[in-house]
Every structure is written in structure tokens, then in C-alpha cells.
Motif scaffolding. Sequence first.
Motif, PDB file in Angstrom:
ATOM      1  N   THR A 121     -43.869 -15.529 -36.747  1.00 10.40           N
ATOM      2  CA  THR A 121     -42.546 -16.124 -36.845  1.00 10.40           C
ATOM      3  C   THR A 121     -41.455 -15.064 -36.875  1.00 10.40           C
ATOM      4  O   THR A 121     -40.460 -15.178 -36.135  1.00 10.40           O
ATOM      5  N   ASP A 122     -41.588 -14.048 -37.715  1.00  9.26           N
ATOM      6  CA  ASP A 122     -40.526 -13.051 -37.800  1.00  9.26           C
ATOM      7  C   ASP A 122     -40.499 -12.161 -36.571  1.00  9.26           C
ATOM      8  O   ASP A 122     -39.427 -11.713 -36.143  1.00  9.26           O
TER       9      ASP A 122
ATOM     10  N   ARG B 219     -37.548 -19.852 -53.574  1.00 13.84           N
ATOM     11  CA  ARG B 219     -36.146 -20.047 -53.182  1.00 13.84           C
ATOM     12  C   ARG B 219     -35.910 -19.743 -51.709  1.00 13.84           C
ATOM     13  O   ARG B 219     -34.870 -20.120 -51.149  1.00 13.84           O
ATOM     14  N   GLY B 220     -36.852 -19.062 -51.062  1.00 15.96           N
ATOM     15  CA  GLY B 220     -36.690 -18.677 -49.670  1.00 15.96           C
ATOM     16  C   GLY B 220     -37.742 -17.664 -49.285  1.00 15.96           C
ATOM     17  O   GLY B 220     -38.763 -17.524 -49.967  1.00 15.96           O
ATOM     18  N   VAL B 221     -37.494 -16.947 -48.191  1.00 17.17           N
ATOM     19  CA  VAL B 221     -38.461 -15.973 -47.678  1.00 17.17           C
ATOM     20  C   VAL B 221     -37.732 -14.727 -47.191  1.00 17.17           C
ATOM     21  O   VAL B 221     -36.549 -14.765 -46.842  1.00 17.17           O
ATOM     22  N   ALA B 222     -38.465 -13.617 -47.163  1.00 15.14           N
ATOM     23  CA  ALA B 222     -37.946 -12.382 -46.567  1.00 15.14           C
ATOM     24  C   ALA B 222     -38.144 -12.434 -45.057  1.00 15.14           C
ATOM     25  O   ALA B 222     -39.163 -12.915 -44.569  1.00 15.14           O
ATOM     26  N   LEU B 223     -37.168 -11.933 -44.326  1.00 18.83           N
ATOM     27  CA  LEU B 223     -37.244 -11.879 -42.865  1.00 18.83           C
ATOM     28  C   LEU B 223     -37.524 -10.431 -42.478  1.00 18.83           C
ATOM     29  O   LEU B 223     -36.619  -9.596 -42.428  1.00 18.83           O
ATOM     30  N   HIS B 224     -38.785 -10.140 -42.177  1.00 16.03           N
ATOM     31  CA  HIS B 224     -39.227  -8.756 -42.077  1.00 16.03           C
ATOM     32  C   HIS B 224     -38.845  -8.068 -40.765  1.00 16.03           C
ATOM     33  O   HIS B 224     -38.051  -7.133 -40.742  1.00 16.03           O
ATOM     34  N   ASP B 225     -39.455  -8.497 -39.675  1.00 13.89           N
ATOM     35  CA  ASP B 225     -39.442  -7.704 -38.439  1.00 13.89           C
ATOM     36  C   ASP B 225     -38.060  -7.492 -37.826  1.00 13.89           C
ATOM     37  O   ASP B 225     -37.800  -6.404 -37.276  1.00 13.89           O
ATOM     38  N   PRO B 226     -37.145  -8.468 -37.860  1.00 13.96           N
ATOM     39  CA  PRO B 226     -35.831  -8.188 -37.265  1.00 13.96           C
ATOM     40  C   PRO B 226     -35.089  -7.024 -37.911  1.00 13.96           C
ATOM     41  O   PRO B 226     -34.201  -6.438 -37.282  1.00 13.96           O
TER      42      PRO B 226
END
Length: 312
Positions: A17-18, A236-243
Motif C-alpha cells: 500500500t505505501d 488512531r491511524g497509521v504511519a506512511l512509510h515509503d513516500p
Amino acid sequence: MTATLPRPVLLDCDPGTDDALALWLALAAPEIDLRLVTVAGGNVGLARTLPNALALVGLAGGRVPVVAGADRPLLGRFRDEAAVHGADGLGGVVLPPGPAATPGLAMDAIRAALRAAAPDSVTLVGLGPATNFALALAAEPALRDRVAEIVLMTGALGEGNWSAAAEFNAAMDPEALAILLACGRPVTLATLDLTAQAFVTPARIEALRAAPGGACLRAAADILASVPPSRRFGFRGVALHDPCAVAWLLAPALFTARAVAVAVVLDGPDRGRTRIDRWGRDQGAALNGRFLETLDAEGFFALLAARLGALP
């Protein structure tokens, strides 16, 4: 004033996804001359990650060659993260099939692209296990002279997201990561400590939906919405790694960075852990990495919306 030429980039990924948003960000960037996309098994296995990469490139109207690579690490096997990315790797978001893959093997395609490049000119961007880049540089070490910088989404100062010690990409192929860290070229790390600052909340997803754009931006919002909220962040949410790794190339002013000595643990219960010395405590250790410390999150998400919004 002379215009800055786009930076030649070879991008390795395992969508994921990321990875999807990172690949679209690279495809949307006039600052990047994306010469090659290579794919590893990583997140959900090569049988899924390769068609995902092709579909992502196709939806964005990209013309970059996409080449299949490693379906396993240098030792052992990849372990998938379907619980995060969904069984298909894109959270169940269905994209139109992309173009056919370019024949060949990733390690050979990487070597050919480096041979054709000027010295000290190419940036390698790794968004998954480091296997494909490591195989290429191990097979032909002299090609490291063509590399200006290696940018990796990998590692963590402290707690991992695969084991208590290790981040997923580093844990999947620590031997490959060790090869890149020892190759003598500058390595920039977007670790879990950095990517936690690119924090995706429902409000940020809705802001992305509200931004002007086309099919890629709409799919990006759907993909982000598919990722289950993380226990690590209290759901509460997620970290967006690859971008984050791609954003470093486009807008380094959004980041602060520090020169570090970095190594990866290859055995024992901490296998895959990255040892990052930010304060020079390991006397005599070479400063072989750059650690991205902080991120302007509002600027990052604004960049993401604007660039993905410019895609079809």
C-alpha cells in the motif's frame, strides 16, 4: 539561472500500500528521471507485487520499464505482511491491469542502467527488502561508482514493526542491507522514527479525497483507507512509510538530517535490527549513513496531494 536537470533514479519496490503512493509520487515528479522500476517479493510475494507495480505505472500513464526481481532474500524466504496490505497488497483496491513487464531479471536491469549512466549520477531508491540492489552491486561492485546516493525506507532507532528489534524491510534481508551499507556510497535512511511523523489519520484521508485530481489520487485515498489502524499508535491511524523516501528527493527542506554510523545485526534474536549511532559513541566508526530525523508533516501531505493530484 541554469535549470536543474532531473535526477536519474532507479526505484526498487514491493507494492504494498505505501509503495503504491511512493511510486506514484516518483512518477509525478519532474525532478526525477525515473529510468527503471524493479520489484521484489517483499510485502505479499512476487506473484502479487509485480502485477501491482505494473498496474500502478499503467494507471499513472508511466512509460518506465518494470522488471521482476527476487522472490526470496539472500538467505531464507520473505514473510508477507498481508495483515497490513491485504492479500492482494493494495488493500483490496482494484486497479486496471498494467502493461507487460519488461523481460529480464532486476539485478541485470539495474546493472545495465548503471553501466549506461555517468559516474556519481544515479540515485537508488529502495522501498522494500534490499535484495535486488544488493545482488546487482555484489555481482558488479565497480558499478557503485555510478551511484550518487542510496535512499532506503528501512530500519529503526528503537522498536521494530516486524519484531521487537527489527523493521520489516531490514528484517526480510539484513544481509542485503549490510551489502548496501558497506558499498562505500552515501546511504540515506527513512526509518520508522521518521515515518511515524507522516501520520495518516481519517482527517488526512478525507483531505486527500477533497483535493483536485484524477484516478490515481482517488485510488491513493482508497488505498490509505484500507490500511487497518495501528495498535502502535493507539488505533488512531497509521504511519506512511515509503513516500517519505521519495519526498526526501523532492523536498529536502521538509526534513532535518544527521550523519550517522549505521550497521545491521545479522544473527541472534535482534537479527535485522539497525544500530544507528547518532552521537559518535562508537569511536572510530565510519559515518556511512544519513539519518532523517524530523519531517514537516503538513508540508509532506501537501506535497503528496499536489503531486498525486497532477497524475491522471
